[in-house]
Enzyme design. Structure first.
Site, PDB file in Angstrom:
ATOM      1  N   HIS A 243       0.792  -1.230   0.000  1.00  0.00           N
ATOM      2  CA  HIS A 243       0.000   0.000   0.000  1.00  0.00           C
ATOM      3  C   HIS A 243       0.832   1.292   0.000  1.00  0.00           C
ATOM      4  CE1 HIS A 243      -3.530  -2.460   0.938  1.00  0.00           C
ATOM      5  NE2 HIS A 243      -2.850  -2.994   1.939  1.00  0.00           N
TER       6      HIS A 243
HETATM    7  O1  RIB Z   1      -5.034   0.182   4.607  1.00  0.00           O
HETATM    8  C1  RIB Z   1      -3.627   0.137   4.475  1.00  0.00           C
HETATM    9  C2  RIB Z   1      -2.986   1.165   5.332  1.00  0.00           C
HETATM   10  O2  RIB Z   1      -3.225   0.874   6.703  1.00  0.00           O
HETATM   11  C3  RIB Z   1      -1.449   1.193   5.187  1.00  0.00           C
HETATM   12  O3  RIB Z   1      -0.993   2.489   5.419  1.00  0.00           O
HETATM   13  C4  RIB Z   1      -0.990   0.285   6.288  1.00  0.00           C
HETATM   14  O4  RIB Z   1       0.329   0.613   6.748  1.00  0.00           O
HETATM   15  C5  RIB Z   1      -1.986   0.607   7.364  1.00  0.00           C
HETATM   16  O5  RIB Z   1      -1.547   1.783   8.025  1.00  0.00           O
END
Ligand code: RIB
Ligand code: CA
Length: 314
Positions: A243
């Site tokens: 992500h």
């Molecule tokens: O949904 C994904 C996000 O939530 C990313 O930033 C992961 O590190 C968590 O913080």
């Protein structure tokens, strides 16, 4: 080309670590002026330590790390040890940091840095709940027109949510902060799960990363191997979305993203959909297009670039 000055606001988090390493491995394009940490994946005490571990892993203990807000603006903190492990950086055997945390509060430092910089000089990259940025905007609204761009990992639209059926984790943890940032008028680029789900990190790519042999690459691959444990009920293969690294990828190669200017707001009232990013993808509301929404990434150039930059670290 003068490197773009960025503040990274983060809750490490294995994928946060990839985003930070990717940025620190790109010094010609990006200057990380500092890292502010926030309660998110794990409590602030740990996200702060984890950010120090990551800058030391990158051989960059000179990058100042600040602790910011321990909890959201209104809601109680919700953490995600079920994804990231008890430490938040499970998977890698990183030593306790010797670099000290900065004593200034992260929000105060963020305000001071943006006010002391030239107008439009600083880009703020948020990789966790946006509590620090929203608090900074509340404390000193004059920073809003001075920020070049906010590039955030968070939200979703056609993919729905990963924390609830409607809300992605970063937004769900602090929806009030997110609402404030989206409504502030600052230029926002949003890498939601629609985008990050197309940035699937494969075991094959991790093998290539590990084989480059640098300590940063090997430990990053170790972090990813732990990060990939979660999600087998959601994803059909062993690949997992990295992500937060999409934020760094966008800064370095925006052309590899499908993107569209849309109106986006955040639901903060409904008990069922609180934290939902309501993305007007088809412009049906006619409201101001306040956000550059990233929908898809071209994975081949993204992962090739990330491999090149992380493997360049010591
Ligand atoms: O949904 C994904 C996000 O939530 C990313 O930033 C992961 O590190 C968590 O913080
Ligand atoms: Ca994160």
């Amino acid at each position: 080309m003068t490197p773009r000055k960025i503040i990274i606001d983060t809750d490490p988090g294995q994928d946060d670590a990839f985003a930070i390493l990717f940025a620190l491995g790109s010094p010609k394009e990006l200057e990380v002026v500092g890292i502010t940490t926030v309660g998110g994946n794990v409590p602030l005490r740990l996200t702060a330590i984890n950010a120090l571990k990551v800058v030391e892993l990158a051989g960059r203990p000179d990058v100042p790390v600040f602790a910011g807000c321990p909890a959201p603006m209104v809601k109680p903190l919700m953490t995600a040890e079920y994804v990231h492990g008890e430490t938040g950086l499970d998977g890698a055997d990183l030593p306790e940091p010797v670099t000290p945390l900065q004593t200034e509060h992260g929000v105060n430092w963020m305000v001071r840095t943006i006010m002391e910089a030239e107008v439009g000089e600083i880009t703020v990259c948020t990789l966790g709940p946006m509590t620090n940025l929203a608090m900074a905007m509340t404390m000193e609204p004059r920073i809003i027109p001075r920020i070049r761009e906010v590039v955030l990992m968070g939200g979703g639209f056609f993919e729905g949510g990963n924390a609830t059926p409607a809300a992605e984790f970063n937004i769900f943890v602090d929806p009030h902060a997110a609402h404030k940032v989206f409504a502030s008028g600052v230029p926002v680029t949003m890498a939601g799960i629609d985008c990050t789900y197309t940035a699937q990190m494969t075991p094959e790519w991790l093998g290539e990363l590990r084989a480059t042999g640098s300590r940063a690459a090997i430990e990053a691959a170790n972090l990813a191997d732990f990060f990939r444990i979660y999600g087998s009920h959601k994803f059909p293969t062993e690949a997992r979305p990295i992500h937060d690294a999409c934020v760094t990828g966008y800064l370095l190669a925006p052309e590899i993203f499908e993107q569209r200017q849309c109106h986006v707001t955040v639901e903060i009232s409904s008990p069922v959909t609180i934290g939902m990013t309501v993305v007007d993808w088809w412009h049906v509301t006619g409201q101001e297009k306040n956000c550059n929404v990233l929908r898809r990434i071209d994975p081949d150039p993204f992962f090739a670039l990330m491999l090149e930059r992380i493997s360049a670290l010591p």
